[in-house]
Design an enzyme around this catalytic site. Structure first.
Site, PDB file in Angstrom:
ATOM      1  N   CYS A  43      22.192  67.889  22.657  1.00  0.00           N
ATOM      2  CA  CYS A  43      21.144  67.854  23.687  1.00  0.00           C
ATOM      3  C   CYS A  43      20.512  66.468  23.766  1.00  0.00           C
ATOM      4  O   CYS A  43      20.233  65.965  24.860  1.00  0.00           O
ATOM      5  CB  CYS A  43      20.093  68.917  23.407  1.00  0.00           C
ATOM      6  SG  CYS A  43      20.685  70.604  23.679  1.00  0.00           S
ATOM      7  N   ASP A  44      20.275  65.848  22.604  1.00  0.00           N
ATOM      8  CA  ASP A  44      19.792  64.463  22.597  1.00  0.00           C
ATOM      9  C   ASP A  44      20.752  63.547  23.344  1.00  0.00           C
ATOM     10  O   ASP A  44      20.347  62.732  24.181  1.00  0.00           O
ATOM     11  CB  ASP A  44      19.676  63.966  21.155  1.00  0.00           C
ATOM     12  CG  ASP A  44      18.309  64.218  20.544  1.00  0.00           C
ATOM     13  OD1 ASP A  44      17.322  64.287  21.287  1.00  0.00           O
ATOM     14  OD2 ASP A  44      18.230  64.342  19.314  1.00  0.00           O
ATOM     15  N   LEU A  45      22.030  63.667  23.011  1.00  0.00           N
ATOM     16  CA  LEU A  45      23.025  62.743  23.551  1.00  0.00           C
ATOM     17  C   LEU A  45      23.235  62.953  25.050  1.00  0.00           C
ATOM     18  O   LEU A  45      23.302  61.987  25.817  1.00  0.00           O
ATOM     19  CB  LEU A  45      24.342  62.902  22.801  1.00  0.00           C
ATOM     20  CG  LEU A  45      24.278  62.599  21.293  1.00  0.00           C
ATOM     21  CD1 LEU A  45      25.606  62.933  20.623  1.00  0.00           C
ATOM     22  CD2 LEU A  45      23.900  61.148  21.046  1.00  0.00           C
ATOM     23  N   GLY A  72      20.346  61.624  26.953  1.00  0.00           N
ATOM     24  CA  GLY A  72      20.450  60.173  27.069  1.00  0.00           C
ATOM     25  C   GLY A  72      21.422  59.748  28.150  1.00  0.00           C
ATOM     26  O   GLY A  72      21.161  58.798  28.904  1.00  0.00           O
TER      27      GLY A  72
END
Length: 387
Positions: A165-167, A170
């Site tokens: 989810c972070d990636l 981004g």
């Protein structure tokens, strides 16, 4: 470089914001990473360490410059505002409201720089019932539904091995920024971008949404199996595991021929990929009765010859030395000798930037501030006044 001449300010910590600006830096933007002089991005304290420097930080923050400013001090905020007046893009991933509380929110900065593109990444978005809650990747994987379909049926909850989810958040930020830059070419105006980990995670549920909105059925964990077709999963071999995707008539026939299971071709239970999925609990044992007697390498070679999609399950020691990556020059070394993962974006005329690893904290503060009108004495005074 595609983004040559674009200046990006990053007020980012950990993953989503820095990963977004890493993409922009790879494409040639000048990324000024604004860090607290007292320690900087917490990833700097994340091991393993090489010569005292964080190895993950060196890779996540490549091709960037570090500017040390205390945004809680009036002088630090004034310096930041001056940088923002000269910037094209600002990317931040602090908790919603933090930048506004520092009087550095979008509405404030756009007064003196209406061309500024301002992107915020957060766990749950800038508004809504969850906005004020802390939102880390694992929480976003949980709320987005991703953890509900990851792992095996009957097993405990499992997250995806990378902070997906972070990636993905981004990547969406970087995509939105480039779109906003293109739109600014026409309108001359910047805009505000709001991307959340939650919605980034939910956006990946293409198959699950197709099933739910068509039938009301809620998916569950399938291990390595496909949601609706078979065989499309990992199967056991004599010395490990192999993934196979024989879901078209041609590849299904090829798999059966390689495994000596031609009798299955005329079996009504396995007549197409969807019926094979319905009867997958009968199908996979028949396949593994053969694959478990043969090695991964032997089966990969045979299936490749038959043009049946397959692949061994590699660990990262194998991945980072793989011929498929080294021959395509995907892995590279920075000017200071730090091994890096390449960018998947391959542009024929304007390739991505390959320069330096993540910078030392504050390494570019003086040069950056001198470029926007500060004097050496003023930089010294600013540094002395920062906690």
């Amino acid at each position: 470089m595609p983004l040559d001449g674009i200046t990006v300010l990053e007020v980012g910590v950990f993953m989503a914001g820095p990963y977004a600006t890493m993409q922009l830096a790879d494409l040639g933007a000048e990324v000024l990473k604004i860090e607290n002089p007292a320690g900087g991005d917490p990833v700097r304290q994340a091991g393993p360490f090489v010569d005292g420097a964080s190895s993950p930080f060196a890779r996540l923050n490549r091709n960037k410059k570090s500017v040390a400013l205390d945004l809680k001090s009036p002088d630090g905020r004034a310096a930041f505002r001056r940088l923002a007046d000269h910037a094209d893009v600002l990317v931040e991933n602090l908790r919603p409201g933090t930048m506004r509380s520092l009087q550095l929110g979008y509405e404030s900065l756009r007064e003196t720089n209406p061309r500024l593109i301002y992107a915020s990444a957060s766990g749950w978005g800038q508004d809504g019932p969850l906005a004020t809650l802390p939102g880390l990747d694992i929480m976003a994987q949980a709320r987005s539904g991703l953890m509900s379909i990851t792992g095996t049926d009957g097993g405990g909850p499992a997250k995806i091995g990378v902070p997906v989810c972070d990636l993905v958040c981004g990547l969406y930020v970087a995509l939105a920024v480039t779109a906003a830059l293109r739109e600014r070419d026409r309108s001359g105006e910047g805009q505000y971008i709001d991307v959340s980990l939650l919605e980034s995670g939910v956006s990946l549920a293409v198959w699950e949404a197709g099933k739910y909105f068509a039938t009301g059925e809620v998916g569950g964990p399938l291990g390595t199996a496909h949601q609706s077709q078979a065989p499309y999963q990992a199967v056991r071999c004599a010395d490990g595991w192999l993934t196979v995707g024989a879901i078209t008539p041609k590849t299904w026939l090829g798999l059966c021929e390689v495994l000596g299971l031609q009798a299955l071709v005329d079996d009504e239970r396995f007549g197409d990929a969807y019926r094979r999925k319905e009867n997958v609990t009968q199908l996979i044992p028949l396949i593994e009765e053969v694959t478990s007697t043969r090695t991964v390498a032997e089966l990969v070679a045979a299936l490749d010859r038959a043009e049946v999609p397959c692949a061994p399950i590699s660990d990262y020691g194998e991945v980072f030395t793989a011929e498929a990556l080294t021959e395509r020059d995907f892995l590279w070394d920075t000017t200071d000798g730090v091994r890096q993962l390449g960018s998947p974006m391959r542009l024929s005329r304007t390739p991505t930037q390959r320069n330096a690893a993540g910078p030392a904290l504050g390494a570019d503060t003086r040069a950056t501030l001198l470029a926007v009108g500060y004097t050496n004495d003023e930089v010294d005074e600013l540094a002395g006044g920062q906690s």
